[in-house]
Write a protein that holds these residues in place. Sequence first.
Motif, short mmCIF file in Angstrom:
data_model
loop_
_atom_site.label_atom_id
_atom_site.label_comp_id
_atom_site.label_asym_id
_atom_site.label_seq_id
_atom_site.Cartn_x
_atom_site.Cartn_y
_atom_site.Cartn_z
N ASN A 1 0.82 -1.20 0.00
CA ASN A 1 0.00 0.00 0.00
C ASN A 1 0.86 1.26 0.00
O ASN A 1 1.85 1.35 0.73
CB ASN A 1 -0.91 0.02 1.23
CG ASN A 1 -2.09 -0.91 1.08
OD1 ASN A 1 -2.61 -1.11 -0.01
ND2 ASN A 1 -2.53 -1.49 2.19
N ILE A 2 0.46 2.22 -0.82
CA ILE A 2 1.00 3.57 -0.77
C ILE A 2 -0.04 4.43 -0.08
O ILE A 2 -1.22 4.39 -0.44
CB ILE A 2 1.31 4.11 -2.17
CG1 ILE A 2 2.39 3.25 -2.84
CG2 ILE A 2 1.77 5.57 -2.11
CD1 ILE A 2 2.70 3.66 -4.26
N GLU A 3 0.39 5.20 0.91
CA GLU A 3 -0.55 5.97 1.71
C GLU A 3 -0.64 7.41 1.22
O GLU A 3 0.37 8.05 0.92
CB GLU A 3 -0.13 5.96 3.18
CG GLU A 3 -0.16 4.58 3.82
CD GLU A 3 0.12 4.63 5.31
OE1 GLU A 3 0.36 5.75 5.84
OE2 GLU A 3 0.10 3.57 5.95
N PHE A 4 -1.87 7.89 1.13
CA PHE A 4 -2.14 9.29 0.87
C PHE A 4 -3.08 9.79 1.97
O PHE A 4 -3.71 9.01 2.67
CB PHE A 4 -2.80 9.47 -0.51
CG PHE A 4 -1.95 9.02 -1.66
CD1 PHE A 4 -0.95 9.82 -2.17
CD2 PHE A 4 -2.15 7.76 -2.23
CE1 PHE A 4 -0.16 9.40 -3.24
CE2 PHE A 4 -1.36 7.34 -3.30
CZ PHE A 4 -0.37 8.16 -3.80
N ALA A 5 -3.18 11.10 2.09
CA ALA A 5 -4.08 11.71 3.08
C ALA A 5 -3.86 11.13 4.47
O ALA A 5 -4.79 10.73 5.15
CB ALA A 5 -5.55 11.54 2.65
#
Length: 267
Positions: free
Chosen positions: A3-7
């Motif tokens: 997973n790449i995390e945003f926000a």
Amino acid sequence: MSNIEFAEGKILASISQGVGRVVFNQPEKRNAMSVNMWEGLGQALDLFAEDSAVRCVVLQGAGDKAFVSGADISQFEKVRNNADAQKEYDRLTSAGRLRLSTYEKPVIAQIRGFCMGGGLGIAMSTDIRIASEDSQFGIPAAKLSIAYGFDMVRALVDLVGPAHAHMILMTGERFDAREAERIGLVNRVVPADQLDATVETLTATLAGNAPLSLRTNKMTVKAVLQDAADRDMEAIRAAMAGCFDSADYKEGRRAFMEKRKPVFTGA
């Protein structure tokens, strides 16, 4: 890929077997959309757009309680407390909304649990909606004394027609997945324990189809729903010509004659 995390981790993005996946990750608030989650959604979609290996995108909510239960009401007092604040809220979230509504690759909403208000707006911006039997839908605007923008209402009317749109908007009441399927709001309803497998089968089909064809047909369907003056017919004709002049079209013909599965590259 992991997973790449945003926000700040409330939007998770991953890629596997030609499928980009976005997870709305705020389960403690039933995945309600905050302002920064809209920005994160746009960033995730940009990531997938730049990767030619991604053939389609799936949107889903974390956990089994909600797809997206709506906008994060806890922010309303600060960012949506009057008409001027609403304009600023629209400005802050417009980039993510525009990115989703104009996205070229196929987008699937994998819906389980609550799909309410702005969450339903997100689902209506996708191309295909698959819901579990335990899903719940609704637009509670009339219970909050707010009104939704033209684009969201138009999307609703395009899907279900004006009579059902009036019922949904005027009552503000919830309705179940089978009713959503009956009125055309979702494409298919399946038992909750079959939702993942159903979406996986669908994405495998899309990932194996010709990307140029998927993009062009999506463009054309959107144009059909636009006012005639807003249709870019030159772009549609150019995209169609690109399909017929492509190496993928040659590969499709050869694969058909050779009775094998085609291998499309998007070129």
